[in-house]
Design a protein around this motif. Sequence first.
Motif, PDB file in Angstrom:
ATOM      1  N   LYS A   1       0.853  -1.197   0.000  1.00  0.00           N
ATOM      2  CA  LYS A   1       0.000   0.000   0.000  1.00  0.00           C
ATOM      3  C   LYS A   1       0.883   1.240   0.000  1.00  0.00           C
ATOM      4  CE  LYS A   1      -1.648   2.012   3.661  1.00  0.00           C
ATOM      5  NZ  LYS A   1      -1.379   3.443   3.368  1.00  0.00           N
ATOM      6  N   PRO A   2       0.632   2.180  -0.893  1.00  0.00           N
ATOM      7  CA  PRO A   2       1.408   3.425  -0.854  1.00  0.00           C
ATOM      8  C   PRO A   2       0.979   4.283   0.332  1.00  0.00           C
ATOM      9  CG  PRO A   2      -0.314   3.586  -2.498  1.00  0.00           C
ATOM     10  CD  PRO A   2      -0.343   2.168  -1.990  1.00  0.00           C
ATOM     11  N   ALA A   3       1.862   5.146   0.783  1.00  0.00           N
ATOM     12  CA  ALA A   3       1.508   6.091   1.850  1.00  0.00           C
ATOM     13  C   ALA A   3       0.517   7.116   1.287  1.00  0.00           C
ATOM     14  CB  ALA A   3       2.763   6.792   2.349  1.00  0.00           C
ATOM     15  N   ILE A   4      -0.481   7.461   2.096  1.00  0.00           N
ATOM     16  CA  ILE A   4      -1.550   8.374   1.672  1.00  0.00           C
ATOM     17  C   ILE A   4      -1.715   9.462   2.727  1.00  0.00           C
ATOM     18  CG2 ILE A   4      -4.020   8.598   1.149  1.00  0.00           C
ATOM     19  CD1 ILE A   4      -3.985   5.688   0.235  1.00  0.00           C
ATOM     20  N   ALA A   5      -1.837  10.693   2.302  1.00  0.00           N
ATOM     21  CA  ALA A   5      -2.144  11.820   3.202  1.00  0.00           C
ATOM     22  C   ALA A   5      -3.558  12.302   2.904  1.00  0.00           C
ATOM     23  CB  ALA A   5      -1.151  12.958   3.005  1.00  0.00           C
ATOM     24  N   HIS A   6      -4.311  12.627   3.960  1.00  0.00           N
ATOM     25  CA  HIS A   6      -5.740  12.956   3.806  1.00  0.00           C
ATOM     26  C   HIS A   6      -5.951  14.348   3.222  1.00  0.00           C
ATOM     27  CE1 HIS A   6      -9.920  13.813   4.915  1.00  0.00           C
ATOM     28  NE2 HIS A   6     -10.080  12.509   5.052  1.00  0.00           N
ATOM     29  N   ARG A   7      -5.335  15.371   3.799  1.00  0.00           N
ATOM     30  CA  ARG A   7      -5.366  16.778   3.368  1.00  0.00           C
ATOM     31  C   ARG A   7      -6.658  17.528   3.701  1.00  0.00           C
ATOM     32  NH1 ARG A   7      -4.597  17.752  -2.423  1.00  0.00           N
ATOM     33  NH2 ARG A   7      -4.017  19.850  -1.821  1.00  0.00           N
ATOM     34  N   ASP A   8      -7.654  16.869   4.280  1.00  0.00           N
ATOM     35  CA  ASP A   8      -8.868  17.586   4.689  1.00  0.00           C
ATOM     36  C   ASP A   8      -9.448  16.957   5.953  1.00  0.00           C
ATOM     37  OD1 ASP A   8     -10.825  19.510   4.616  1.00  0.00           O
ATOM     38  OD2 ASP A   8     -12.088  18.466   3.168  1.00  0.00           O
ATOM     39  N   LEU A   9      -8.558  16.669   6.904  1.00  0.00           N
ATOM     40  CA  LEU A   9      -8.987  16.038   8.149  1.00  0.00           C
ATOM     41  C   LEU A   9      -9.697  17.067   9.032  1.00  0.00           C
ATOM     42  CD1 LEU A   9      -8.752  13.244   9.555  1.00  0.00           C
ATOM     43  CD2 LEU A   9      -6.826  14.189  10.835  1.00  0.00           C
TER      44      LEU A   9
ATOM     45  N   ASP B   1     -14.082  10.729   3.530  1.00  0.00           N
ATOM     46  CA  ASP B   1     -13.870  11.798   2.550  1.00  0.00           C
ATOM     47  C   ASP B   1     -12.405  11.893   2.126  1.00  0.00           C
ATOM     48  OD1 ASP B   1     -14.027  13.935   0.882  1.00  0.00           O
ATOM     49  OD2 ASP B   1     -15.119  15.240   2.256  1.00  0.00           O
ATOM     50  N   LEU B   2     -12.038  11.036   1.189  1.00  0.00           N
ATOM     51  CA  LEU B   2     -10.662  11.005   0.688  1.00  0.00           C
ATOM     52  C   LEU B   2     -10.532  11.706  -0.668  1.00  0.00           C
ATOM     53  CD1 LEU B   2      -9.755   7.301   1.611  1.00  0.00           C
ATOM     54  CD2 LEU B   2      -9.355   9.376   2.933  1.00  0.00           C
ATOM     55  N   GLY B   3     -11.444  12.614  -0.969  1.00  0.00           N
ATOM     56  CA  GLY B   3     -11.443  13.276  -2.268  1.00  0.00           C
ATOM     57  C   GLY B   3     -10.239  14.156  -2.528  1.00  0.00           C
ATOM     58  N   LEU B   4      -9.556  14.615  -1.459  1.00  0.00           N
ATOM     59  CA  LEU B   4      -8.373  15.466  -1.634  1.00  0.00           C
ATOM     60  C   LEU B   4      -7.071  14.745  -1.306  1.00  0.00           C
ATOM     61  CD1 LEU B   4      -9.427  18.960  -0.213  1.00  0.00           C
ATOM     62  CD2 LEU B   4      -8.981  18.344  -2.572  1.00  0.00           C
ATOM     63  N   ALA B   5      -7.176  13.438  -1.061  1.00  0.00           N
ATOM     64  CA  ALA B   5      -5.994  12.686  -0.620  1.00  0.00           C
ATOM     65  C   ALA B   5      -4.922  12.641  -1.697  1.00  0.00           C
ATOM     66  CB  ALA B   5      -6.414  11.270  -0.228  1.00  0.00           C
ATOM     67  N   VAL B   6      -3.661  12.506  -1.253  1.00  0.00           N
ATOM     68  CA  VAL B   6      -2.517  12.360  -2.163  1.00  0.00           C
ATOM     69  C   VAL B   6      -1.760  11.092  -1.789  1.00  0.00           C
ATOM     70  CG1 VAL B   6      -2.276  14.811  -2.594  1.00  0.00           C
ATOM     71  CG2 VAL B   6      -1.039  13.789  -0.681  1.00  0.00           C
ATOM     72  N   ARG B   7      -1.113  10.474  -2.786  1.00  0.00           N
ATOM     73  CA  ARG B   7      -0.358   9.244  -2.559  1.00  0.00           C
ATOM     74  C   ARG B   7       1.132   9.463  -2.849  1.00  0.00           C
ATOM     75  NH1 ARG B   7      -4.023   5.076  -6.006  1.00  0.00           N
ATOM     76  NH2 ARG B   7      -3.342   6.543  -7.613  1.00  0.00           N
ATOM     77  N   TYR B   8       1.925   8.708  -2.131  1.00  0.00           N
ATOM     78  CA  TYR B   8       3.372   8.748  -2.367  1.00  0.00           C
ATOM     79  C   TYR B   8       3.763   7.539  -3.205  1.00  0.00           C
ATOM     80  CZ  TYR B   8       8.370   8.305  -1.529  1.00  0.00           C
ATOM     81  OH  TYR B   8       9.730   8.166  -1.691  1.00  0.00           O
ATOM     82  N   GLU B   9       4.333   7.799  -4.376  1.00  0.00           N
ATOM     83  CA  GLU B   9       4.784   6.722  -5.255  1.00  0.00           C
ATOM     84  C   GLU B   9       6.258   6.463  -4.966  1.00  0.00           C
ATOM     85  OE1 GLU B   9       2.712   5.166  -6.949  1.00  0.00           O
ATOM     86  OE2 GLU B   9       0.993   6.521  -7.162  1.00  0.00           O
ATOM     87  N   SER B  10       6.508   5.375  -4.202  1.00  0.00           N
ATOM     88  CA  SER B  10       7.885   5.098  -3.784  1.00  0.00           C
ATOM     89  C   SER B  10       8.769   4.717  -4.963  1.00  0.00           C
ATOM     90  CB  SER B  10       7.891   3.979  -2.738  1.00  0.00           C
ATOM     91  OG  SER B  10       7.271   2.809  -3.266  1.00  0.00           O
ATOM     92  N   ALA B  11       8.183   4.099  -5.985  1.00  0.00           N
ATOM     93  CA  ALA B  11       8.989   3.659  -7.132  1.00  0.00           C
ATOM     94  C   ALA B  11       9.608   4.843  -7.867  1.00  0.00           C
ATOM     95  CB  ALA B  11       8.124   2.839  -8.094  1.00  0.00           C
ATOM     96  N   THR B  12       8.859   5.938  -7.924  1.00  0.00           N
ATOM     97  CA  THR B  12       9.369   7.130  -8.624  1.00  0.00           C
ATOM     98  C   THR B  12       9.732   8.257  -7.670  1.00  0.00           C
ATOM     99  OG1 THR B  12       7.097   7.955  -8.881  1.00  0.00           O
ATOM    100  CG2 THR B  12       7.975   6.593 -10.660  1.00  0.00           C
TER     101      THR B  12
END
Length: 506
Positions: free
Chosen positions: A329-337, A354-365
């Motif tokens: 699972k990639p790391a995810i930040a909520h951004r609207d907690l 409500d994860l509509g503003l969430a961002v993910r961290y792509e470790s591969a890149t």
Amino acid sequence: MFYILFVVCWCLCHVSGVNPLNPETKEGLLRCVCSDCPSNECVTDGYCYVIFTLEKSGETTPYKNCFARDILIPPPRPFICQNTKDPNSHIHCCGDSDFCNEDIKVPFVIPQEEPREWNLWHIILVASILLFLLLAIIVISLGWLWHHRKQRNRRLRRGFPDVESVLDRSEVPLMGPHTPIRDVIELTSSGSGSGLPLLVQRSIARQIQLIEIIGKGRFGEVWRGRWRGEYVAVKIFSSRDERSWFREVEIYQTVMLRHDNLLGFIAADNKDNGTWTQLWLVTDYHENGSLFDYLMRYPVDTVGMIRMALSIATGLAHLHMDIMGNKGKPAIAHRDLKSKNILVKSNGTCAIADLGLAVRYESATDSVDIVHNNRVGTKRYLAPECLEESINMNHFDSFKRADVYALGLVYWEIARRCNTGGGCEEYQLPYYDMVPNDPTIEDMRKVVCIYKQRPIIPNKWQSCEELRVMSKLMKECWYQNAAARLTALRIKKTLANLGAHDDLKC
């Protein structure tokens, strides 16, 4: 017209040598009625006359006087006694006897406009105009619909997936009709978080019975619905918020995302009613509603406070965690907690939604998968670096630290409603006493960044161990320096140790 004729007649009388104001009775002269003479008569060697003028009010006004002989040209039929084409004025001359202009009757009636009759051509003309307008409306409507669909297809070709491409990620067989929803999800998703099987997702919008609206927001509406005998929550996005719907579905279908302290995803579907498309997001239903609604209605005790705080930290820690592996699972930040985006479950624990503003961290890149749109997090809960726009958008830990700042504000909301035996404060939003009800970015920036204010922590919280620990956690979440803030995992462990003293298991 009346006054013009009067002036002409007055001038003619003086030019001809006739004095209507001081008549001299001579043999062979004609006596006439005069409208503006002191003796009401005048004498002349010519004609008597009367002029009738039709006023706008519909009344006729007569003017009487006399003409001298030398202006009667030609004598048999003088021009001055001839009527013009003006339908509102009429002149009559006479010379057969004295005062012959006295009893002349009105020679015309008030002209009336003849009623306009509709003939076949008029009807055809009006019908043609109406038909043209109708066809124009139809053509414009079809053109708008074609343009809307063309724009949508263009977005899809540029790489923005449609509903089908999102739903195609589930390729597991369909369960039996009487299998409970939770069992279907657990048996088919294996913790992947991708929700129900594909065939169920593609038809679920036609199977759910919507019962009542339980919430509204900038995205659309949230309904309580019934499916397979169980209640579900249906978040219906408006078509203009398609990107938020897609982003939330995409995040929910992240592998290994499913967790007890994250809102359970069931399915995503679309429903086209012919003119516009409804975008559905089906999730678990929690009758207690949001944490905001719950705290408005009920206080909590210390056990309930720690249970809520620990469950929120556990859910956030799972979001922030990067699980390595083929099915990681990639790391995810909520951004609207915030308290409105946290739901209270029946056992007193919480689930982040409500994860509509969430961002993910792509470790591969080593990059942040962030979708740029016009939405920002709730202003009241924005971290100082977000308010100052100094956050490093390329560094994923920056987003996690902003989540922790918002978590500290949520903890303050819960702690205010904690009843330790001596009562509790009424529910308030963070910074309620420092900014307006709907603060702007500038309002929050002044308070949080310039004056470095934080919500007030009452002194009496220091007399209760649980509230004292919560106070310490809040302060360590609020640091102006983002790098100094606690991690969600550290907060989870601190609260777990505190709960263990009260035999709490979360």
